[in-house]
Design a protein around this motif. Structure first.
Motif, mmCIF file in Angstrom:
data_model
loop_
_atom_site.group_PDB
_atom_site.id
_atom_site.type_symbol
_atom_site.label_atom_id
_atom_site.label_comp_id
_atom_site.label_asym_id
_atom_site.label_seq_id
_atom_site.Cartn_x
_atom_site.Cartn_y
_atom_site.Cartn_z
ATOM 1 N N GLY A 128 38.069 -20.582 -10.056
ATOM 2 C CA GLY A 128 37.565 -19.542 -9.182
ATOM 3 C C GLY A 128 36.280 -19.937 -8.487
ATOM 4 O O GLY A 128 36.080 -21.092 -8.107
ATOM 5 N N THR A 179 43.728 -14.274 -6.063
ATOM 6 C CA THR A 179 43.757 -13.769 -7.440
ATOM 7 C C THR A 179 44.924 -14.360 -8.213
ATOM 8 O O THR A 179 44.787 -14.752 -9.376
ATOM 9 C CB THR A 179 43.834 -12.231 -7.436
ATOM 10 O OG1 THR A 179 42.641 -11.704 -6.838
ATOM 11 C CG2 THR A 179 43.953 -11.682 -8.846
ATOM 12 N N THR A 183 44.532 -16.930 -11.413
ATOM 13 C CA THR A 183 45.143 -16.501 -12.674
ATOM 14 C C THR A 183 46.107 -17.556 -13.205
ATOM 15 O O THR A 183 46.069 -17.910 -14.394
ATOM 16 C CB THR A 183 45.899 -15.171 -12.477
ATOM 17 O OG1 THR A 183 44.978 -14.161 -12.048
ATOM 18 C CG2 THR A 183 46.562 -14.723 -13.772
ATOM 19 N N TYR A 206 36.932 -14.660 -10.498
ATOM 20 C CA TYR A 206 37.739 -14.162 -9.384
ATOM 21 C C TYR A 206 36.893 -13.968 -8.119
ATOM 22 O O TYR A 206 35.694 -13.687 -8.200
ATOM 23 C CB TYR A 206 38.393 -12.840 -9.754
ATOM 24 C CG TYR A 206 39.546 -12.975 -10.711
ATOM 25 C CD1 TYR A 206 40.712 -13.650 -10.341
ATOM 26 C CD2 TYR A 206 39.496 -12.416 -11.983
ATOM 27 C CE1 TYR A 206 41.779 -13.771 -11.210
ATOM 28 C CE2 TYR A 206 40.570 -12.523 -12.864
ATOM 29 C CZ TYR A 206 41.706 -13.209 -12.466
ATOM 30 O OH TYR A 206 42.765 -13.323 -13.326
ATOM 31 N N LEU A 235 43.634 -7.496 -9.503
ATOM 32 C CA LEU A 235 42.666 -8.099 -10.420
ATOM 33 C C LEU A 235 43.004 -7.714 -11.860
ATOM 34 O O LEU A 235 42.986 -8.562 -12.776
ATOM 35 C CB LEU A 235 41.258 -7.626 -10.057
ATOM 36 C CG LEU A 235 40.070 -8.333 -10.686
ATOM 37 C CD1 LEU A 235 39.970 -9.759 -10.183
ATOM 38 C CD2 LEU A 235 38.784 -7.587 -10.352
ATOM 39 N N GLY A 238 45.797 -9.717 -13.181
ATOM 40 C CA GLY A 238 45.375 -11.039 -13.628
ATOM 41 C C GLY A 238 44.808 -11.003 -15.034
ATOM 42 O O GLY A 238 45.126 -11.852 -15.885
#
Length: 494
Positions: A128, A179, A183, A206, A235, A238
Motif C-alpha cells: 500500500g 483496495t 488486499t 490502504y 475497505l 479487504g
C-alpha cells in the motif's frame, strides 16, 4: 514532571520486561492495517448510521476498541513517520507531507518498526501507501521491509504508479482497484509466510478513503452512503478477507491485528470525505477531529473480546508495545515518545501516563493530560463550501470527557489546570521536540480528478439546495460556475 525522562524510563521498563514476556508467549505475527483519512465516526462501532462495515465491527466485538486514540499528526506523512518510529514527527524535521518529486524522505538514520522486528527474526512487508520518501535511499526496502508493493505517496499525487520492491511499474495504477490489489498482495504474503512457518509483520496501508475516492464495480453503488459509503464497504471487505485468511490458516491466537487511520477526515472535500462527529473539525487541524482516530485491536486468546478502552494512547505507542511484545530493542540514543500499552491490551495495567501532545508543522499547538486539553491561541481559519470558518480564539481549556466537541472554554474556571498543562508543554519542548531542522517539502502537485470530484459535489449540493458554509465557499461556487460557463459543457465535466 520531566516528560523526556518519563518517556525514556517507559522505554527502559519495556526492555527489562521482555525476557519474562518471551517465556510466556510465542512471538505473535503482527498485521497492522491503516486507512487513509478515515473519520472517527465512519464505522458503526464508532457511531456511524450510514456506513456498513460488518467486518470491522466484528473485529471490535472480538477485541478492543479505543475511544481516545490519537494519530501522531493531523496529516499523512508525519503520522506515518510516528507509527514507524515511536517518535513525534517534529523530532525528525517532518512538518508536512512528502510529494513524488520532493527528492527527500524520512532519514535512514531513524530506526523503524520494520527494522526493529526484522532484527527479531520477523519477515517484514508493506503493501500500500508508504509516503515517507520517493528516492531510492528512502524506499521501504531501505527502511527495514523485505517486501514492498504499493505507492510512494498519496493517491492524489501523480503519477500514481505502483512500485514493486525498488522498481517503478510503467503502467499507471488503477485507483478503482487499489483496495483489491493491496488486499490480494497481503493475502498472498500471509499465506506464504504461514506455509513456511515464518513469523511476520504485515503492514497493510490502504489508499482509501483519501480523495479522489474510487471503488471497484463490485462495490460501486452498493452502499446507502454514496461513493464514500461504497469505498468504506470495500475497505471493510479487504479487512474481512484478511481476518478470514488468518482464521483459515489457524493463526488466530498467534496474530495480533490492529486497524486505524492515519488522521481525521478531509472535511473540506464535502461528501467525498468522512465524518468525525461528535469531534470538532478534521484533517489538518489539532482539534480532536484531526487526530483522534478509530483504533481496533484483536488478538484472540489474549485480548478479551468486546472491550471499550477509554484511556489515552497514541500511534507512537505501537513501536514500544511491539518491541515489548517481541523482545525488540528500543533505541536509547534518541527520545522515544511512545509508551508500552501491552498492559492495557491484556488488562494487566495501565499506560505510564495519560498525556498526548498535538504537534503540527513543527509546532506544539495543544496538549492533553487525562480529561483536560489545553489549546494555544490561533488566528481565524477560513472555511470553504463545506465548512464554516473557525473563529480566532484565545487559550482554550477543554474537558474532553464532558465536552467532546470542544465548545466550552474553562480556562478562567481552572487556572491551576492551565498552569499544569502549560508546564508539561514547556517540559516537552525542553526535550527538543521541535528543534530538528525541517525537511524540505515545497512543491504541491495533486490529481485533477480530485478537482472534478469537488465540482461534482458542489453541483449536486446546489441541486439539493445546500449552499456554501463560508465566504470562501461562495467564492468556490463562483469559480466553478465561471469554469463551467467557460467550457460551455453544462458543467458536468471540466
Amino acid at each position: 514532571m520531566n516528560v523526556f525522562r518519563n518517556l525514556m524510563a517507559g522505554g527502559c521498563l519495556a526492555m527489562t520486561a521482555v525476557p519474562a514476556l518471551a517465556q510466556q508467549h510465542e512471538k505473535p505475527n503482527i498485521i497492522f492495517i491503516y486507512a487513509d483519512d478515515m473519520g472517527y465516526s465512519d464505522l458503526a462501532c464508532y457511531g456511524s448510521t450510514v456506513n456498513e462495515p460488518p467486518n470491522l465491527d466484528r473485529m471490535a466485538e472480538e477485541g478492543m476498541r479505543f475511544t481516545d486514540f490519537y494519530s501522531g499528526a493531523p496529516v499523512s506523512t508525519p503520522s506515518r513517520a510516528c507509527l514507524m518510529t515511536g517518535r513525534y514527527p517534529s523530532r525528525m524535521g517532518i512538518r508536512h507531507v512528502f510529494f513524488p518529486h520532493s527528492f527527500t524522505g524520512m532519514s535512514p538514520e531513524e530506526v523503524t518498526m520494520a527494522e526493529m522486528l526484522r532484527a527479531e527474526g520477523y519477515g517484514t512487508a508493506l503493501f500500500g501507501k508508504w509516503h515517507l520518501g520517493t528516492d531510492y535511499q528512502y524506499l521501504p526496502k531501505r527502511q527495514g521491509f523485505d517486501e514492498f508493493f504499493g505507492t510512494v505517496s498519496s493517491i492524489d499525487n501523480p503519477p500514481f504508479h505502483y512500485v514493486d520492491g525498488d522498481t517503478w511499474q510503467d503502467t499507471p495504477a488503477c485507483k478503482d482497484s487499489a483496495t483489491i490489489t493491496i488486499t490480494n498482495k497481503a493475502l498472498d504474503y500471509i499465506e506464504r509466510k504461514s506455509r513456511a512457518g515464518e513469523t511476520f509483520f504485515c503492514y497493510v496501508a490502504y489508499h482509501m478513503p483519501h480523495v479522489p475516492i474510487a471503488a471497484s464495480p463490485r462495490f460501486k453503488g452498493k452502499s446507502k452512503n454514496g461513493l464514500y459509503g461504497d469505498v468504506i464497504m470495500e475497505l471493510d471487505w479487504g479487512v474481512g478477507e484478511i481476518l478470514k485468511k488468518v482464521e483459515e490458516l489457524g493463526l488466530d491466537e498467534n496474530t495480533i491485528i490492529a486497524f486505524s487511520s492515519d488522521n481525521g477526515p478531509w472535511l473540506s472535500e464535502g461528501p467525498n470525505a468522512g465524518c468525525a462527529l461528535p469531534l470538532y473539525r478534521g484533517k489538518g487541524t489539532t482539534w480532536d477531529g484531526g487526530q483522534r482516530v478509530p483504533m481496533i485491536v484483536r488478538w484472540k486468546g489474549h485480548i478479551k473480546p468486546g472491550q471499550v478502552e477509554e484511556s489515552v494512547a497514541f500511534m507512537g505507542d505501537w513501536f514500544v508495545t511491539f518491541a515489548t511484545l517481541t523482545g525488540g530493542k528500543i533505541p536509547t540514543d534518541r527520545p522515544i515518545d511512545g509508551q508500552n500499552i501491552l498492559p492495557v491490551l491484556l488488562n494487566t495495567g495501565h499506560r505510564a501516563n495519560q498525556d498526548f501532545a498535538y504537534i503540527t508543522a513543527m509546532k506544539l499547538e495543544a496538549y492533553r493530560s487525562g480529561d483536560w486539553k489545553l489549546k494555544l491561541p490561533e488566528p481565524l481559519k477560513k472555511g470553504n463550501y463545506w465548512q464554516t470558518d473557525v473563529p480566532a480564539h484565545d487559550t482554550l481549556l477543554i474537558n474532553l470527557r464532558e465536552d467532546i466537541g470542544e465548545q466550552v472554554n474553562l480556562k478562567d474556571k481552572h487556572p491551576e489546570i492551565v498552569r499544569m498543562l502549560a508546564a508539561k508543554m514547556d517540559s516537552l519542548k525542553q526535550t527538543g521536540v521541535a528543534d530538528a531542522k525541517p525537511i524540505f517539502q515545497a512543491e504541491w502537485d495533486t490529481d485533477q480528478l480530485t478537482d472534478q470530484q469537488r465540482l461534482d459535489a458542489v453541483l449536486d449540493a446546489k441541486k439539493k439546495g445546500i449552499g456554501p458554509k463560508s465566504k470562501n465557499g461562495e467564492a468556490q461556487l463562483e469559480y466553478y460556475e465561471a469554469k463551467m460557463k467557460f467550457y460551455g459543457n453544462g458543467g458536468e465535466t471540466l
